[in-house]
Design a protein around this motif. Structure first.
Motif, short mmCIF file in Angstrom:
data_model
loop_
_atom_site.label_atom_id
_atom_site.label_comp_id
_atom_site.label_asym_id
_atom_site.label_seq_id
_atom_site.Cartn_x
_atom_site.Cartn_y
_atom_site.Cartn_z
N MET A 172 -0.47 28.43 15.48
CA MET A 172 -1.72 28.05 14.81
C MET A 172 -1.52 27.91 13.31
SD MET A 172 -5.00 29.87 16.64
CE MET A 172 -4.60 31.51 16.03
N GLY A 173 -0.80 28.85 12.74
CA GLY A 173 -0.54 28.77 11.30
C GLY A 173 0.31 27.58 10.93
N LEU A 174 1.33 27.29 11.73
CA LEU A 174 2.24 26.18 11.41
C LEU A 174 1.55 24.82 11.53
CD1 LEU A 174 5.51 27.47 13.12
CD2 LEU A 174 4.91 27.57 10.70
N THR A 175 0.72 24.64 12.56
CA THR A 175 -0.01 23.38 12.66
C THR A 175 -0.96 23.23 11.48
OG1 THR A 175 -1.66 24.40 14.13
CG2 THR A 175 0.15 23.19 15.18
N SER A 176 -1.55 24.33 11.04
CA SER A 176 -2.46 24.29 9.89
C SER A 176 -1.70 23.93 8.62
CB SER A 176 -3.17 25.63 9.72
OG SER A 176 -3.98 25.93 10.84
N ILE A 177 -0.51 24.50 8.45
CA ILE A 177 0.31 24.19 7.28
C ILE A 177 0.63 22.69 7.25
CG2 ILE A 177 2.58 24.53 6.22
CD1 ILE A 177 2.45 27.41 7.50
N GLN A 178 1.04 22.15 8.39
CA GLN A 178 1.36 20.72 8.44
C GLN A 178 0.14 19.87 8.09
OE1 GLN A 178 3.60 18.78 11.36
NE2 GLN A 178 5.01 20.47 11.77
N ILE A 190 0.60 28.81 0.40
CA ILE A 190 1.27 30.11 0.43
C ILE A 190 1.07 30.68 1.83
CG2 ILE A 190 1.30 32.44 -0.55
CD1 ILE A 190 -0.30 30.86 -2.94
N VAL A 191 2.11 31.25 2.41
CA VAL A 191 2.03 31.78 3.77
C VAL A 191 2.49 33.23 3.79
CG1 VAL A 191 2.79 31.52 6.16
CG2 VAL A 191 2.45 29.48 4.73
N ALA A 192 1.70 34.07 4.43
CA ALA A 192 2.03 35.49 4.59
C ALA A 192 2.25 35.80 6.07
CB ALA A 192 0.91 36.37 4.04
N ASP A 193 3.35 36.46 6.36
CA ASP A 193 3.67 36.88 7.72
C ASP A 193 4.59 38.09 7.61
OD1 ASP A 193 3.52 35.22 10.69
OD2 ASP A 193 4.99 36.83 10.53
N ARG A 194 4.82 38.76 8.75
CA ARG A 194 5.65 39.96 8.72
C ARG A 194 6.99 39.76 9.42
NH1 ARG A 194 1.73 45.21 8.47
NH2 ARG A 194 0.36 44.34 6.87
N LEU A 199 8.56 33.01 8.64
CA LEU A 199 8.36 32.50 7.29
C LEU A 199 9.30 31.34 7.00
CD1 LEU A 199 7.84 35.88 5.42
CD2 LEU A 199 6.11 34.15 5.88
N ALA A 200 10.51 31.41 7.54
CA ALA A 200 11.44 30.28 7.40
C ALA A 200 10.87 29.05 8.09
CB ALA A 200 12.81 30.65 7.96
N MET A 201 10.25 29.24 9.27
CA MET A 201 9.58 28.12 9.94
C MET A 201 8.45 27.56 9.07
SD MET A 201 9.16 29.31 13.92
CE MET A 201 10.46 30.15 14.82
N ALA A 202 7.72 28.45 8.41
CA ALA A 202 6.63 28.01 7.55
C ALA A 202 7.14 27.10 6.44
CB ALA A 202 5.89 29.22 6.97
N GLU A 203 8.27 27.48 5.84
CA GLU A 203 8.86 26.64 4.79
C GLU A 203 9.29 25.29 5.34
OE1 GLU A 203 10.77 29.41 1.40
OE2 GLU A 203 11.78 29.58 3.34
N LEU A 204 9.86 25.30 6.54
CA LEU A 204 10.29 24.06 7.18
C LEU A 204 9.09 23.13 7.45
CD1 LEU A 204 12.58 22.42 8.58
CD2 LEU A 204 12.03 23.66 10.68
N ASN A 205 7.92 23.74 7.66
CA ASN A 205 6.73 22.96 8.00
C ASN A 205 5.84 22.64 6.80
OD1 ASN A 205 6.25 22.57 11.16
ND2 ASN A 205 7.40 24.45 10.85
N GLY A 206 6.29 23.01 5.58
CA GLY A 206 5.57 22.55 4.40
C GLY A 206 5.06 23.60 3.45
N ALA A 207 5.31 24.89 3.71
CA ALA A 207 4.85 25.94 2.80
C ALA A 207 5.63 25.89 1.49
CB ALA A 207 5.00 27.31 3.44
N ASP A 208 4.92 26.11 0.38
CA ASP A 208 5.57 26.15 -0.94
C ASP A 208 6.11 27.54 -1.26
OD1 ASP A 208 4.91 23.39 -1.95
OD2 ASP A 208 2.89 24.13 -1.55
N ARG A 209 5.36 28.57 -0.88
CA ARG A 209 5.79 29.94 -1.12
C ARG A 209 5.50 30.75 0.13
NH1 ARG A 209 4.39 31.71 -7.32
NH2 ARG A 209 3.57 29.73 -8.09
N VAL A 210 6.36 31.72 0.41
CA VAL A 210 6.15 32.61 1.56
C VAL A 210 6.33 34.04 1.10
CG1 VAL A 210 6.90 30.89 3.25
CG2 VAL A 210 8.57 32.48 2.30
#
Length: 337
Positions: A172-178, A190-194, A199-210
């Motif tokens: 859900m977060g990754l589709t939202s980031i895209q 900016i994406v927060a996860d544990r 978080l690496a996936m988030a960067e691959l999908n368009g996040a600027d900072r994690v």
């Protein structure tokens, strides 16, 4: 036909069922592929209070129409389609104001009625949306997950002036980031996860900072960098997140909640009204399939980035196990029929 059926919580079987025939106003789809969602696992484990057993699960599916019921044009046979799992009455108050996803008589395919983890499925003809040939089969199977992002973004109305904070780097977060990046062009994400791998996936999908907020205070981290999010999406859905999001948000910010926890949370009215925050909740999708198909046609989103595993449907137990247990490396799992 073969169908993946949850007989009772914890008991999954691939069973032989009679071939379903479309009723008046329906089509039958020969399923090619289907995606596993967290809600499928919840039904499997007995954690969805709306599911009745036995139930064929699955609400993310793609295939070809191979039969039509009375009142449906036979020319539709052969169409490449994805199925919208929201089956609504069309005449209650939510339906009349364009929100069939919370219809008073809502039926969700794969929850209230049998779903797409089957060689064949029937559904209302209006729920079968044509997919152009330019969208490959695997990506077509991903239309439904992106409608979840489309639904929350339609309420938040993000734009180039916004700084977005997304909690959770799961599907859900990754589709939202895209969507925030490719469709709405927000200034910063900016994406927060544990989980570092998520978080690496988030960067691959368009996040600027994690940020891994396991041991780092997110509020202090943002303040140190002078960041006040104007759009916040809760795609993790822990009860502690909403109170924190209210405290982090910029004045006039919008907060979107994509899921739910049954546990209560305590929020401050002053924290909301002093900044005139807008808080939105989102369930399923409200006729967002054409919108997402357009996104994919125009290459505004890249669904292939989320597909990490594929299995023949006969290996569904292994597929469910990977999806449930390997959060570091697994995002979206497709079953092939």
């Amino acid at each position: 036909m073969k169908s993946i059926t949850i007989q009772t919580p914890g008991k999954l079987e691939i069973e032989e069922r009679p071939l379903v025939n479309p009723q008046a106003g329906e089509v039958r789809i020969k399923v090619s592929s289907a995606g596993i969602c967290g809600s499928d696992v919840h039904i499997y484990r007995g954690h969805n209070p709306f599911a009745k057993y036995p139930r064929v699960i699955g609400h993310e599916f793609f295939g070809h129409i191979d039969a039509v019921g009375e009142g449906v044009d036979a020319s539709r046979i052969g169409e490449r389609v994805v199925g919208d799992p929201v089956v609504s009455c069309g005449h209650c108050y939510p339906c009349s104001v364009g929100r069939p996803n919370v219809c008073a008589e809502l039926q969700v395919i794969g929850v209230h009625r049998d779903g797409g983890f089957s060689e064949f499925i029937t559904l209302p003809a209006k729920n079968a949306h044509v997919v152009p040939d330019s969208i490959p089969d695997n990506e077509a199977t991903m239309v439904e997950p992106f409608t979840i992002a489309a639904n929350i973004c339609s309420q938040l109305n993000p734009g180039p002036l916004d700084t977005a904070l997304v909690y959770g780097a799961g599907p859900m977060g990754l589709t939202s980031i895209q969507a925030l990046r490719g469709v709405y062009g927000v200034k910063e994400i900016i994406v927060a996860d544990r989980i570092d791998e998520r978080l690496a996936m988030a960067e691959l999908n368009g996040a600027d900072r994690v940020i891994n907020n396991t041991n780092i205070d997110l509020k202090s981290w943002l303040e140190e960098k002078g960041i006040r999010p104007t759009v916040i999406i809760d795609a993790a859905c822990h009860p502690a997140i909403l109170p924190e999001a209210i405290s982090l948000a910029s004045p006039a910010a919008r907060i979107g909640i994509m899921g739910f926890s049954s546990d209560p949370c305590v929020i401050s009215q002053q924290g909301i009204t002093s900044k005139e925050l807008s808080i939105f909740s989102s369930r399923l999708n409200s006729n967002r399939f054409p919108q997402v198909i357009s996104w994919m046609t125009e290459k505004k989103v890249q669904p292939e980035k989320l597909i990490t595993h594929q299995y023949p449907y006969t290996e569904v137990l292994e597929a469910m196990k990977i999806f449930e247990e390997d959060q570091k490396h697994c995002c979206k799992v497709l079953l092939k029929f």
